[in-house]
Design a protein around this motif. Structure first.
Motif, PDB file in Angstrom:
ATOM      1  N   ALA A   1     -20.721  -3.062  23.760  1.00 28.05           N
ATOM      2  CA  ALA A   1     -19.519  -3.856  23.524  1.00 28.05           C
ATOM      3  C   ALA A   1     -19.044  -4.587  24.772  1.00 28.05           C
ATOM      4  N   GLY A   2     -19.691  -4.304  25.909  1.00 25.79           N
ATOM      5  CA  GLY A   2     -19.301  -4.958  27.145  1.00 25.79           C
ATOM      6  C   GLY A   2     -17.982  -4.458  27.702  1.00 25.79           C
ATOM      7  N   LEU A   3     -17.646  -3.202  27.395  1.00 25.78           N
ATOM      8  CA  LEU A   3     -16.394  -2.631  27.877  1.00 25.78           C
ATOM      9  C   LEU A   3     -16.583  -1.951  29.227  1.00 25.78           C
ATOM     10  N   ALA A   4     -15.525  -1.917  29.996  1.00 21.66           N
ATOM     11  CA  ALA A   4     -15.550  -1.217  31.290  1.00 21.66           C
ATOM     12  C   ALA A   4     -15.228   0.251  31.058  1.00 21.66           C
ATOM     13  N   HIS A   5     -15.985   0.858  30.159  1.00 23.93           N
ATOM     14  CA  HIS A   5     -15.767   2.250  29.783  1.00 23.93           C
ATOM     15  C   HIS A   5     -17.092   2.951  29.556  1.00 23.93           C
ATOM     16  N   GLY A   6     -17.134   4.198  29.983  1.00 27.17           N
ATOM     17  CA  GLY A   6     -18.234   5.063  29.611  1.00 27.17           C
ATOM     18  C   GLY A   6     -17.932   5.730  28.283  1.00 27.17           C
ATOM     19  N   GLY A   7     -18.705   6.770  27.991  1.00 27.13           N
ATOM     20  CA  GLY A   7     -18.583   7.406  26.695  1.00 27.13           C
ATOM     21  C   GLY A   7     -18.072   8.824  26.770  1.00 27.13           C
ATOM     22  N   GLY A   8     -17.145   9.134  25.904  1.00 26.25           N
ATOM     23  CA  GLY A   8     -16.639  10.491  25.780  1.00 26.25           C
ATOM     24  C   GLY A   8     -16.199  10.751  24.359  1.00 26.25           C
ATOM     25  N   LYS A   9     -16.000  11.999  24.027  1.00 25.48           N
ATOM     26  CA  LYS A   9     -15.527  12.367  22.698  1.00 25.48           C
ATOM     27  C   LYS A   9     -14.876  13.735  22.783  1.00 25.48           C
ATOM     28  N   ALA A  10     -13.892  13.948  21.943  1.00 25.31           N
ATOM     29  CA  ALA A  10     -13.244  15.248  21.868  1.00 25.31           C
ATOM     30  C   ALA A  10     -13.281  15.758  20.441  1.00 25.31           C
ATOM     31  N   VAL A  11     -13.365  17.062  20.315  1.00 23.69           N
ATOM     32  CA  VAL A  11     -13.345  17.715  19.011  1.00 23.69           C
ATOM     33  C   VAL A  11     -12.295  18.816  19.046  1.00 23.69           C
ATOM     34  N   ILE A  12     -11.356  18.782  18.107  1.00 24.63           N
ATOM     35  CA  ILE A  12     -10.425  19.879  17.907  1.00 24.63           C
ATOM     36  C   ILE A  12     -10.934  20.686  16.719  1.00 24.63           C
ATOM     37  N   ILE A  13     -11.104  21.975  16.903  1.00 22.30           N
ATOM     38  CA  ILE A  13     -11.704  22.821  15.883  1.00 22.30           C
ATOM     39  C   ILE A  13     -10.624  23.318  14.923  1.00 22.30           C
ATOM     40  N   GLY A  14     -10.846  23.092  13.627  1.00 18.28           N
ATOM     41  CA  GLY A  14      -9.905  23.576  12.633  1.00 18.28           C
ATOM     42  C   GLY A  14      -9.683  22.569  11.525  1.00 18.28           C
TER      43      GLY A  14
END
Length: 365
Positions: A76-89
């Motif tokens: 996408a050409g963004l000045a961002h790397g990749g991350g993700k969060a998961v809340i369990i439940g």
């Protein structure tokens, strides 16, 4: 856990396990890469039913999703790397304001290395709560300085991917007279149908929810509907198939049934397993990699960090057309599938940025 340190299996920079007994919060935050900038990716709230050890399933999910976000943000050409969060439940049972605030405090403790947003099980109103504890929160409501519903630019971006696919496949980016089948007409699919009608395409839709189909038909009388996805993908004369519902839409059973010459949709993780892209190519079907064409939403929320400007975000999402063309042309030149070409383009962009961790995002005032 050694896979965390293997570049071919993950190569993640950081994985954080979060627990707050007072609220019942159990969460995983995975940062895959900050080479291009602070990691950006949504917060998934999910129960992982049937998993004997839900924490392990959550970690695996977070790792895979974070890596996918690195590639999506790079393309996408963004000045961002990749991350993700998961809340369990189960969000319908355990989601509370106090839990979301506790989660926000954990994200804030990372000092801007990870910027969160909505995903499955979380919504704009949830991000408004998280933002009270964490300035590195996007996907907020307009009343709280956010962009609101990110499906607007997701649908617009998929349209750009379709135009690029049509140009590569048929030599004309115009969609007038093309027949497009949309499986799943929720928020993104419904908006995509409207764009296609405006472009002069013939649109056929299906959805497991009759009310969703009825809404599209009421809004666009020229749109037609079929009973199910199998009927849709075998429709005679279908030019483009747009999976816009669940992942895994393309598998060993469905690919042989496809009548469309192009697959381009908004659903994430459309390929059920490695090798499906080869099956599509063997049938002469042009596949537009999902994470390349459905990135309009992340472009929209990323723009919040500079103080949201819809026109600026839309102009950025319009670049999906050029990116998709680059992928198709590279695939053809190298004799590989578009899925592999997309991976290579993303990997090259990340590598070109170097391996220095990105600086924290500066929240808008």
């Amino acid at each position: 856990m050694t896979a965390l340190f293997a570049a071919d299996q993950g190569g993640h920079e950081q994985v954080v396990l979060c627990q707050d007994p007072a609220t019942g919060l159990r969460a995983v935050i995975a940062i895959h890469s900050t080479a291009l900038g602070p990691a950006l990716g949504g917060t998934r709230f999910h129960a992982y039913p049937g998993a004997p050890r839900p924490e392990e399933a959550a970690v695996r999910d977070a790792l895979a999703l974070a890596r996918g976000m690195s590639y999506k943000n790079a393309l996408a050409g963004l000045a961002h790397g990749g991350g993700k969060a998961v809340i369990i439940g189960d969000p319908g049972r355990v989601k509370t304001e106090e839990l979301l605030l506790a989660y926000g405090r954990f994200v804030a403790s990372l000092g801007g290395r990870y910027v969160t947003a909505c995903d499955v099980g979380t919504y704009v109103e949830d991000m408004d709560v998280v933002a009270r504890a964490c300035p590195w929160t996007t996907g907020r409501s307009p009343a709280n300085g956010g962009a609101g519903d990110s499906s607007v630019l997701t649908a617009f971006g998929v349209l750009q991917g379709m135009r690029a696919a049509a140009q590569h496949r048929w030599g004309d980016a115009g969609l007038a007279g093309r027949t497009v089948g949309i499986a799943g007409v929720g928020k993104v699919g419904r908006l995509l149908a409207g764009h296609l009608v405006e472009a002069g395409a013939r649109v056929v839709v299906t959805d497991v929810r009759a009310d969703a189909v009825r809404r599209v038909l009421d809004e666009h009388p020229r749109v037609t509907a079929v009973a199910d996805t199998d009927t849709l993908i075998t429709t005679h004369g279908l030019d483009i198939y747009a999976p816009c519902a669940l992942g895994g839409a393309l598998d060993d059973r469905t690919v042989p049934l496809l009548t469309a010459g192009v697959v381009c949709g908004a659903a994430n993780n459309q390929l059920a397993h490695p090798g499906v892209d080869d099956a599509l190519a063997a049938r002469g079907i042009l596949y537009a990699p999902d994470y390349a064409v459905n990135s309009g939403g992340v472009i929209q929320v990323a723009d919040e960090l500079a103080g949201f400007d819809f026109a600026r975000a839309k102009a950025k999402a319009a670049e999906i057309h050029a990116t998709a063309l680059e992928i198709f042309e590279r695939a053809a030149a190298e004799g590989i599938t578009p899925a592999r070409a997309a991976d290579r383009v993303a990997q090259a962009r990340i590598a070109a940025a170097g391996r220095t961790p990105g600086a924290p995002a500066a929240p808008s005032a």
